[in-house]
Motif scaffolding. Structure first.
Motif, short mmCIF file in Angstrom:
data_model
loop_
_atom_site.label_atom_id
_atom_site.label_comp_id
_atom_site.label_asym_id
_atom_site.label_seq_id
_atom_site.Cartn_x
_atom_site.Cartn_y
_atom_site.Cartn_z
N GLU A 1 -5.37 1.92 -1.54
CA GLU A 1 -6.30 1.26 -0.92
C GLU A 1 -6.97 -0.03 -1.58
O GLU A 1 -8.30 0.09 -1.85
N TRP A 2 -6.31 -1.00 -2.00
CA TRP A 2 -6.56 -2.38 -2.60
C TRP A 2 -7.56 -1.99 -3.92
O TRP A 2 -7.23 -1.06 -4.91
N GLN B 1 0.89 -1.19 0.04
CA GLN B 1 -0.14 -0.07 0.05
C GLN B 1 0.75 1.32 -0.02
O GLN B 1 0.25 2.35 -0.29
N HIS C 1 0.94 -9.12 4.70
CA HIS C 1 -0.10 -8.39 4.51
C HIS C 1 -0.51 -8.30 3.18
O HIS C 1 -0.34 -7.41 2.25
N GLU D 1 -5.20 -10.50 8.71
CA GLU D 1 -6.89 -10.85 8.29
C GLU D 1 -6.95 -11.94 7.48
O GLU D 1 -7.29 -11.89 6.39
#
Ligand code: GBH
Length: 483
Positions: A441-442, A26, A129, A176
């Motif tokens: 942001e993906w 990111q 991540h 996550e």
């Protein structure tokens, strides 16, 4: 409404740590600089740009070339902690256990860690991540091959502990796992974009991915405990995300059960095996049957041996939703345990004021309840490893710096932590704002800004928003020792 929600600036323990969080893909850019190999995100964002708002992380915040400036910035904001992730393909370009190591990549993280420690900022490092080396995806589809992935992840983690563990004392294996399993291997909205449209078996693959993540986490906790803990004395765990779920109709047991079941399917899926050393939650077994892989006896022993060695519960939390039980299972493939979720309940009430994205509502009471839920189920000290929100209109720096909504959101969520600690007896030891600066942001590309610092993506200039100064000031106030 938001103006009726009042920040009370409630106290926090003097030892409570605050920080900021980021993820490599990111912010770093430099995606092929100094020998870095491609990750699934480099490929995913380039082969079909519409999946990421036409954008990619090629440059992002150019943090790879500006790390010194960013550490200086954090130092000026008075952070105690910086949570960042290591890009696996930056240090092992092809990813595997027999592949070459990239010393230039290692040097980047060594410098970053040293600069942080020089400024008294504690590094908290996430090993994964979301940017698995594309090489491992090409070879064996990464998470879909449990044994191969586990062996390569152990090798990568051991390299990180060996090279960085003398100075890094808090480790997170995966960020996550729910998102990796469901969003990357079922919905397909995140890399590698496995989904029905790709012709993959989404009835089993997301749970195979989850299984791989759980066992790879446990194996690395075991390895850290036996090979490194004695000399390095660090803490290791995982970060789980999840909303709090309120019943869509609180007067009806069927919907109260739905709210509870939703959290069990979201958090218990990973939390029960990892922190309790148990099988998957029985509710999940009942709904999913053989779609959930079985743990062998050896794997169960690994889980029960390593469960107590998780030092904290890493919580990424953003918002609250309503859950209801459907009168009939949804058409097609139901993997949810017969549940629908929404931001509005049966009586037309919204769960909280909206931010710049519809899924993220301001709902601090739900946060307090989730802290309690996690504490009661796992009895681990909680570190809030991500929390924050995007505000409308933040592309324009003038508008962005005046981020009253974020300031209020953070203020209310810190009050919720205070209540959880002092009124409910939950142990919460840290809060890391997501995120240090506006970044990639993906699937939203650069369209959604979560930074406490504004990034101008043309000039790459960083400008702190008011919320950054608020964080500094509010922690100074809240952490005054009680009189
Ligand atoms: C975190 O994920 C990530 O760890 C972080 O990298 C990211 O930048 C941050 O959140 C902010 O998004 O549009 O209704 O389908 C949080 C998990 C998964 C929550 C995707 C929002 C989209 C909801 N996110 N989800 S929806």
């Amino acid at each position: 409404p938001l103006d009726q929600m009042v920040v009370e600036e409630l106290r926090l323990p003097p030892t409570f740590a605050w920080g900021t969080a980021t993820a490599a893909y990111q912010i770093e850019g430099g995606t092929s600089q100094d020998g870095k190999g491609p990750s699934i995100w480099d490929i995913f964002s380039h082969i079909e740009p519409s999946r990421t708002n036409g954008e990619n992380g090629d440059i992002a915040c150019d943090h790879y070339n500006r790390a010194a400036e960013d550490v200086e910035l954090m130092s000026s904001l008075g952070v105690d902690v910086y949570r960042f992730s290591i890009s696996w393909p930056r240090i092992i370009p092809l990813g595997g256990r027999n592949d070459p190591i990239n010393e230039k990549g290692i040097a980047f993280y060594n410098n970053l860690i040293d600069q942080l420690l020089d400024r008294d900022i504690e590094p908290v490092v996430t090993l994964y991540h979301w940017d698995v080396p594309q090489g491992l995806y090409d070879r064996y589809k990464a998470f879909l091959n449990t044994a191969e992935f586990q062996a390569d992840f152990i090798h990568y983690a051991r390299l990180c502990f060996t090279r960085f563990g003398d100075r890094v004392k808090k480790w997170v294996t995966f960020n996550e796992p729910y998102i990796i399993s469901i969003f990357a291997h079922l919905n397909g909205t995140l890399a590698p974009g496995h989904c029905v449209a790709e012709g993959t078996d989404t009835t089993t693959e997301p749970w195979r991915v989850g299984h791989t993540l759980i066992l790879s986490h446990a194996a690395v906790v075991d390895m850290y405990t036996t090979e490194f803990h004695y000399s390095q004395k660090g803490d290791i765990s995982i970060v789980l995300n999840g909303s709090f779920y309120e019943p869509w109709d609180a007067t009806d047991k069927v919907h109260r059960d739905a709210a509870e079941r939703r959290m069990v399917f979201y958090i218990g899926w990973f939390g029960d095996p990892i922190f309790l050393g148990q099988d998957y939650p029985s509710e999940m077994r009942a709904a999913l049957g053989s779609r959930l892989p079985a743990f062998t006896d050896k794997e169960r022993r690994l889980l029960s041996r390593t469960a107590p060695n998780n030092a904290f519960y890493g919580m990424n939390h953003y918002s609250t939703k309503y859950a209801r039980t459907l009168s009939e299972p949804p058409a097609g493939d139901d993997w949810t345990g017969n549940i629908a979720e929404s931001s509005v309940n049966k009586f037309g009430q919204e769960v909280g004021p909206v931010t710049a994205v519809n899924w993220l509502r301001v709902a601090p009471d739900g946060f307090r309840k989730l802290l309690n839920w996690v504490w009661q189920r796992y009895h681990l000290p909680v570190i809030v490893t991500e929390n924050g929100c995007p505000c409308p209109g933040e592309t324009d720096v003038q508008i962005a710096v005046d981020d009253k909504l974020r300031e209020k959101y953070i203020g209310l969520y810190l009050d919720a932590i205070s209540r959880a600690i002092y009124e409910d007896g939950v142990q919460v030891t840290g809060y890391y704002a997501w995120t240090l600066m506006d970044n990639f942001e993906w699937s939203a590309g650069y369209g959604s800004r979560f930074g406490i610092v504004h990034t101008d993506f043309d000039t790459l200039k960083r400008t702190p928003k008011n919320s950054a100064y608020y964080l500094k000031a509010t922690f100074a106030r809240r952490r005054q020792p009680a009189t």
